[in-house]
Design an enzyme around this catalytic site. Structure first.
Site, PDB file in Angstrom:
ATOM      1  N   LYS A  87       1.227  -1.208  -0.097  1.00 43.38           N
ATOM      2  CA  LYS A  87      -0.023   0.115   0.133  1.00 43.38           C
ATOM      3  C   LYS A  87       0.859   1.402   0.148  1.00 43.38           C
ATOM      4  O   LYS A  87       0.162   2.195  -0.025  1.00 43.38           O
ATOM      5  CB  LYS A  87      -0.864  -0.332   1.230  1.00 43.38           C
ATOM      6  CG  LYS A  87      -2.007  -1.192   0.592  1.00 43.38           C
ATOM      7  CD  LYS A  87      -3.210  -1.192   2.048  1.00 43.38           C
ATOM      8  CE  LYS A  87      -4.502  -2.096   1.631  1.00 43.38           C
ATOM      9  NZ  LYS A  87      -4.098  -2.929   1.707  1.00 43.38           N
TER      10      LYS A  87
HETATM   11  C1  LIG Z   1      -4.763  -4.352   0.951  1.00 46.34           C
HETATM   12  C2  LIG Z   1      -4.204  -5.937   0.793  1.00 46.34           C
HETATM   13  C3  LIG Z   1      -4.525  -6.771  -0.079  1.00 46.34           C
HETATM   14  C4  LIG Z   1      -5.311  -6.404  -0.804  1.00 46.34           C
HETATM   15  O1  LIG Z   1      -5.484  -5.447  -2.505  1.00 46.34           O
HETATM   16  P1  LIG Z   1      -7.010  -5.178  -3.103  1.00 46.34           P
HETATM   17  O2  LIG Z   1      -5.614  -3.557  -3.468  1.00 46.34           O
HETATM   18  O3  LIG Z   1      -7.973  -5.246  -2.144  1.00 46.34           O
HETATM   19  O4  LIG Z   1      -7.333  -6.184  -3.420  1.00 46.34           O
HETATM   20  C5  LIG Z   1      -3.565  -8.294  -0.536  1.00 46.34           C
HETATM   21  N1  LIG Z   1      -2.079  -8.003   0.450  1.00 46.34           N
HETATM   22  C6  LIG Z   1      -2.149  -7.291   1.638  1.00 46.34           C
HETATM   23  C7  LIG Z   1      -0.902  -7.345   2.587  1.00 46.34           C
HETATM   24  C8  LIG Z   1      -2.725  -5.921   1.637  1.00 46.34           C
HETATM   25  O5  LIG Z   1      -2.445  -5.011   2.158  1.00 46.34           O
END
Ligand SMILES: *Cc1c(COP(=O)(O)O)cnc(C)c1O
Length: 551
Positions: free
Chosen positions: A122
């Site tokens: 993120k």
């Molecule tokens: C947010 C997140 C996801 C999922 O990603 P999306 O964009 O919501 O599909 C997967 N793995 C981790 C570690 C995350 O923080």
């Protein structure tokens, strides 16, 4: 000639309302006022240019990709370069998002997205979003006189994990932006809580709420709907529906492709496998492919919260599984704005993917519906097709709200199946995969420690590679979304009995002693109502202004 980058809502169908929005409007609003999500009016086609980007650094490549979605009269070349460069200079790895080989004979690779400040993918989006917010605010404030009130943004979010810390690290110290992150007291992992609360910048406020993640989410929704709050604050959200987050994520699909291409000039179109929750990450891959990147298939890897997997089997998007009712329901519903549901999402070892509905899926449906309109009603004007598609999307999401499900046209499902594949991975398989990778059984690289989310992706990748249709000459890139040290429980569960394994050996130096650092957190008492939160936010923003003016 460059065409204008402009955006519309996925639910636009009423021509008396505003149809097009600028990039700045889209970033600052987050969600469209009709409840839809913003999407680019045109997806830029880079088939003629993209190979010229092969040898660029990640940051220069990210600039090229992002440039095509933002007009120069909104952000100049030099300004955009500066924003992008600052966003990725905080990453620890020289490649920012390196792609490593996991297994040569299987042609399996791992795209490591966790080298940013909070060790989760993120960061790629939120480092960029934080700098964008600041850029827009600073620019607005340049043109005001000293006696006028400065433009100021108040970001409010709820988190049960990764979003909170990545948002805080994206926004800390930014001018004219305050950030409030609510989390349920005692219900986020110790590392994640420490990451959030040890950030001491005056503009960062962690609120520890007595209650569940749902209660935090309810506060955020109530705040956004509150007239008084909107009168005194310009509220903004950082959840995964913000277009700038998707945009920033398109970049690494290109970068990873070029990493493979440099090693193999005869590279065929690639398959990407993405651990998926809210559908933001994989949607970025869809945009990359629509722009012209040679992508063979995009593969959705879900945990037992499998609404997407079920959709791809049936064409029905339904909150409730029909065959395997959720055991052990809890109320910790998805962060990032998906609707609450009495049944709740299932708690798994990959909590960042514990969702009931995937907010960004609406954007894919919009593009597929529009294509469908073009196909079945090819004689009508483009504007008519756009309004029909928008009205269809609005209807489907109304149905989802009232009946918990909707079903798409068979041609739309077929189109979705041609571009995407899906696998559902259980908790058991997740732990087994962490172990098998560590032992070097599943992959050639021994002692590689996967976090549980990335393990869901690798498990799906191996199933794809073993499937009968798969051609071994096709490279498979599995996305690694978090560093294993963030999910000590799952990693420990999988590896505690492995000879020679010591959890401390995966701990990055940044995590050592984190639990002993000074913390800043506001405890929100159990009986607090919206008025209480409003007062608290207003008081804290005032305090910040005093600190700034005194300094
Ligand atoms: C947010 C997140 C996801 C999922 O990603 P999306 O964009 O919501 O599909 C997967 N793995 C981790 C570690 C995350 O923080």
């Amino acid at each position: 000639m460059a065409s204008k980058s402009r955006y519309s809502s996925t639910r636009f169908h009423d021509s008396s309302l505003q149809e097009f929005f600028s990039f700045e409007e889209v970033v600052l609003k987050g969600l469209a006022s009709d409840g839809g999500l913003f999407h680019p009016d045109l997806i830029p086609n880079v088939r003629q240019d993209y190979l010229d980007w092969k040898d660029l650094s990640f940051s220069d490549l990210a600039y090229e990709v992002i440039r095509r979605y933002v007009d120069e009269d909104e952000i100049s070349d030099s300004e955009l370069r500066d924003i992008v460069h600052r966003s990725y200079s905080t990453f620890r790895h020289e490649d920012v998002v390196p792609t490593i080989e996991l297994n040569k004979s299987k042609n399996l690779h791992l795209l490591e997205l966790f080298h940013g400040p909070t060790f989760a993918f993120k960061d790629v989006a939120l480092q960029f979003l934080g700098n964008l917010f600041e850029f827009f605010l600073v620019r607005k404030n340049k043109s005001i006189s000293p006696s006028e009130i400065r433009h100021h943004l108040t970001v409010i979010g709820a988190t049960s994990g990764d979003t909170g810390s990545a948002a805080i690290y994206g926004l800390r110290g930014k001018k004219d932006v305050s950030v409030f992150i609510m989390f349920p007291d005692g219900k986020v992992s110790p590392v994640q809580e420490a990451q959030m609360t040890t950030v001491l910048d005056p503009n960062v406020h962690c609120l520890s709420v007595q209650g569940t993640f749902d209660d935090c989410q309810d506060f955020v929704k109530a705040a956004f709907g509150d007239a008084e709050m909107n009168r005194t604050h310009h509220l903004a959200a950082v959840n995964s529906i913000n277009w700038a987050r998707i945009l920033a994520q398109i970049t690494y699909y290109f970068y990873s492709y070029f990493t493979l291409l440099k090693a193999n000039p005869d590279l065929k179109p690639v398959k990407f496998v993405v651990p998926t929750g809210n559908f933001g990450d994989i949607l970025a891959g869809y945009y990359a492919s629509r722009m012209g990147l040679p992508v063979k298939k995009l593969i959705i890897a879900t945990n037992e919260n499998d609404i997407l997997h079920r959709f791809w089997q049936t064409g029905t998007y339904s909150k409730k599984p029909t065959h395997h009712p959720t055991e052990n329901p809890h109320n910790g519903i998805p962060e990032d704005g998906s609707q609450a549901h009495p049944d709740g999402a299932k708690e798994t070892l990959s909590p960042a993917m514990d969702i009931l509905v995937s907010s960004n899926f609406e954007r894919l449906l919009w593009h597929l519906s529009l294509e469908h309109e073009f196909m079945v009603n090819s004689h009508v004007k483009k504007e008519t097709s756009i309004r029909t598609a928008g009205s269809k999307i609005a209807g489907w999401f109304q149905d989802l709200k009232t009946t918990g499900k909707f079903t798409v046209d068979p041609e739309i499902l077929q189109n979705a199946q041609e571009t995407f594949g899906t696998y559902r991975v259980s908790d058991k398989e997740t732990t087994e995969m962490i172990r098998a990778c560590y032992r070097g059984e599943a992959i050639a690289k021994k002692e590689y420690v996967l976090d549980p989310h990335s393990a869901v992706g690798v498990a799906a990748s191996l199933r794809e590679i073993d499937s009968s249709e798969h051609d071994k000459n096709i490279a498979v890139v599995s996305l690694a979304t978090a560093h294993p040290a963030k999910f000590a429980n799952a990693v420990d569960l999988a590896l505690k009995d492995e000879a020679g394994f010591d959890f401390d050996s995966v701990l990055p130096e940044q995590f050592i002693g984190l639990d002993k650092k000074e913390r800043k957190v506001i405890k929100v008492p159990a009986n607090t109502d919206l008025a209480g939160i409003r007062d608290l936010v207003t008081k804290e923003v005032e305090k910040e202004k005093e600190i700034r003016n005194g300094a």
